[in-house]
Design an enzyme around this catalytic site. Sequence first.
Site, PDB file in Angstrom:
ATOM      1  N   GLY A  70       0.767  -1.251   0.000  1.00 30.35           N
ATOM      2  CA  GLY A  70       0.000   0.000   0.000  1.00 30.35           C
ATOM      3  C   GLY A  70       0.793   1.292   0.000  1.00 30.35           C
ATOM      4  O   GLY A  70       0.215   2.369   0.184  1.00 30.35           O
ATOM      5  N   GLN A  71       2.105   1.248  -0.201  1.00 26.13           N
ATOM      6  CA  GLN A  71       2.871   2.497  -0.230  1.00 26.13           C
ATOM      7  C   GLN A  71       2.388   3.388  -1.373  1.00 26.13           C
ATOM      8  O   GLN A  71       1.996   2.892  -2.428  1.00 26.13           O
ATOM      9  CB  GLN A  71       4.368   2.207  -0.413  1.00 26.13           C
ATOM     10  CG  GLN A  71       5.121   1.940   0.867  1.00 26.13           C
ATOM     11  CD  GLN A  71       4.795   0.587   1.459  1.00 26.13           C
ATOM     12  OE1 GLN A  71       4.290  -0.272   0.763  1.00 26.13           O
ATOM     13  NE2 GLN A  71       5.070   0.412   2.733  1.00 26.13           N
ATOM     14  N   ARG A  72       2.469   4.683  -1.150  1.00 29.58           N
ATOM     15  CA  ARG A  72       2.011   5.662  -2.149  1.00 29.58           C
ATOM     16  C   ARG A  72       2.608   5.362  -3.526  1.00 29.58           C
ATOM     17  O   ARG A  72       1.914   5.398  -4.532  1.00 29.58           O
ATOM     18  CB  ARG A  72       2.422   7.064  -1.676  1.00 29.58           C
ATOM     19  CG  ARG A  72       1.875   8.198  -2.508  1.00 29.58           C
ATOM     20  CD  ARG A  72       2.201   9.523  -1.851  1.00 29.58           C
ATOM     21  NE  ARG A  72       3.621   9.640  -1.564  1.00 29.58           N
ATOM     22  CZ  ARG A  72       4.137  10.483  -0.652  1.00 29.58           C
ATOM     23  NH1 ARG A  72       3.348  11.260   0.043  1.00 29.58           N
ATOM     24  NH2 ARG A  72       5.434  10.538  -0.448  1.00 29.58           N
ATOM     25  N   ILE A  74       3.526   2.633  -4.874  1.00 27.30           N
ATOM     26  CA  ILE A  74       3.084   1.433  -5.608  1.00 27.30           C
ATOM     27  C   ILE A  74       1.563   1.333  -5.749  1.00 27.30           C
ATOM     28  O   ILE A  74       1.058   0.386  -6.349  1.00 27.30           O
ATOM     29  CB  ILE A  74       3.672   0.137  -4.986  1.00 27.30           C
ATOM     30  CG1 ILE A  74       3.298  -0.003  -3.515  1.00 27.30           C
ATOM     31  CG2 ILE A  74       5.197   0.102  -5.127  1.00 27.30           C
ATOM     32  CD1 ILE A  74       3.793  -1.327  -2.896  1.00 27.30           C
TER      33      ILE A  74
END
Lengths: 187, 359
Positions: A70-72, A74
């Site tokens: 869920g990182q910005r 990716i």
Amino acid sequence: MGLLDLLRKLKSDQNKELRILLLGLDNAGKTTILKSLASEEVTNITPTQGFNVKSVNSSGFKLNVWDIGGQRRIRPYWRNYFENSDVLIYVIDSTDRKRMEETGLELEELLADEKLSGVPLLVFANKQDLLQAAPASEIAEGLNLQTLRGRTWQIQACSALKGEGVQDGLEWVMKTVASKSKSKKKK
Amino acid sequence: MGCCRSKMKAKDKIPEKKQYSWDKRNNEIDPKNFIIDGAVDETIIRKPGTINGQQFVVQNCKNSKIYLLDHVATITVDDCTGCLFVIGAVKSSIFLRDCQDCKCIVACQQFRTRDCQKVDVFLSCTTQPIMESSARMRFGCYQLAYQGLLEQFQQAMLSVYNNNWSNIHDFTPTPQSKNWKMIHEDVSLSELFQVNSNPQSEQGNGDNTVGSTLDGVSESKLSFKNEDSVVPLTRGAREKRYDDSCLVVVFHSANSFKASKDFLEAVKDKVDLIQTKEVTLSPDEASRIFADSPSMWKSTQRGPVIGLEFNGDDCVKVCHDVIAKLSSEDQQYYASKSSAAAKRVIDQLYNFCEMQMIV
């Protein structure tokens, strides 16, 4: 077994498989929910760099659950996993007040995508065991879930770490899918 | 049909009132006591036992020193500038966001950053630390001791022997320059982290334990010296200084924790400690790793083993000599037979540990 029987069996087996997408911001607890759904231990979980996928059996269905990092950076790749999803599970860190707006915007974007139109939505208000957790009702309001149209949805308070509420969410998923397929058959 | 469906929907919207543990939460705990918000030029100390495994939030602080000398469920540190953080043991994740010019000591299961600039982190982390949109970050090995810290590690379910401080994953690498590097090994944590806001506390010079003027810290015997640290100082991914390596495995026993400490003490100054692991080996894996010592297989099944990777001239001999002195009927050790064998076994052990992390 004749060819026709075989085809019929294949088809019914296909119907019994569900593709479930598990999305949400980084640090929301997606992988912990994935492992909790699969009744696996939830200690020592490493931040997800790509995706994790698990097959979980539930009331005669085989659920293929996709947990995407869920990182910005990716999040743009989430859409690569949308196709043919039967249910969207969106996980929220109920204690992360700083990013309530950010998680709301991401959800909004997901729900606007054509590939996910009409797909039932389960929101997990995770980390309820923690001191700073906002109640699920407050999160539902913040996300404007009441205004959703053309989609069955549910919000479920849970603590993946303590294993509470996750099964209740899964039960809703199974009920929703069952009633959806029934109404399809009637058509 | 439509009618039937809407009826079902309406029913679904009202979940049955099920009681969860959080519905009967202890109202005596005030969440406000677990937030530090807007501290400027302050020194704030939370003594052991005052956080006691709850969640913690630090935000909007400036030029402050914040000591959370306890175990914590999870912690977010947001929008802080010029601050020092000393945090005992975090059971799940620590998340640093929008922080600049900060220094931090922390032990945790997960370490995450986003939108940070110029943060020095002395870290003990069970899983691979990650960063996103962060630059000029520096990492070093956690070195901290105070009374009760070891027990706090246990309460946070962290092992002092599982530390991946130098194995950083950057979600947003930049082609020109690396966003992070390792802190020079000679940097003294005592100088960086000393509690010295009160001038009187500096009187006992040369002594890293803090003066008696800061209530709650003196009796905690706070120390940043590596010889006191509950987490052993490892070189991690730093360049190896010697050709020879050796793996020592301390088998599980009632005293294996102390046995590992004794071993580290005995080889100190003779060899470099590269990395440590505490792991439960499956019978299959044990037979692969100890292929040359079948007599050890049984010992691996008593409980988690502690693996110590050393590097140094003649380090195989150094390790075997110490084992000859330390081993007893109650405490068994294994050491590689040669440096070449060590390299093979070390790779196997680390691969196995990584596999354990895969979901």
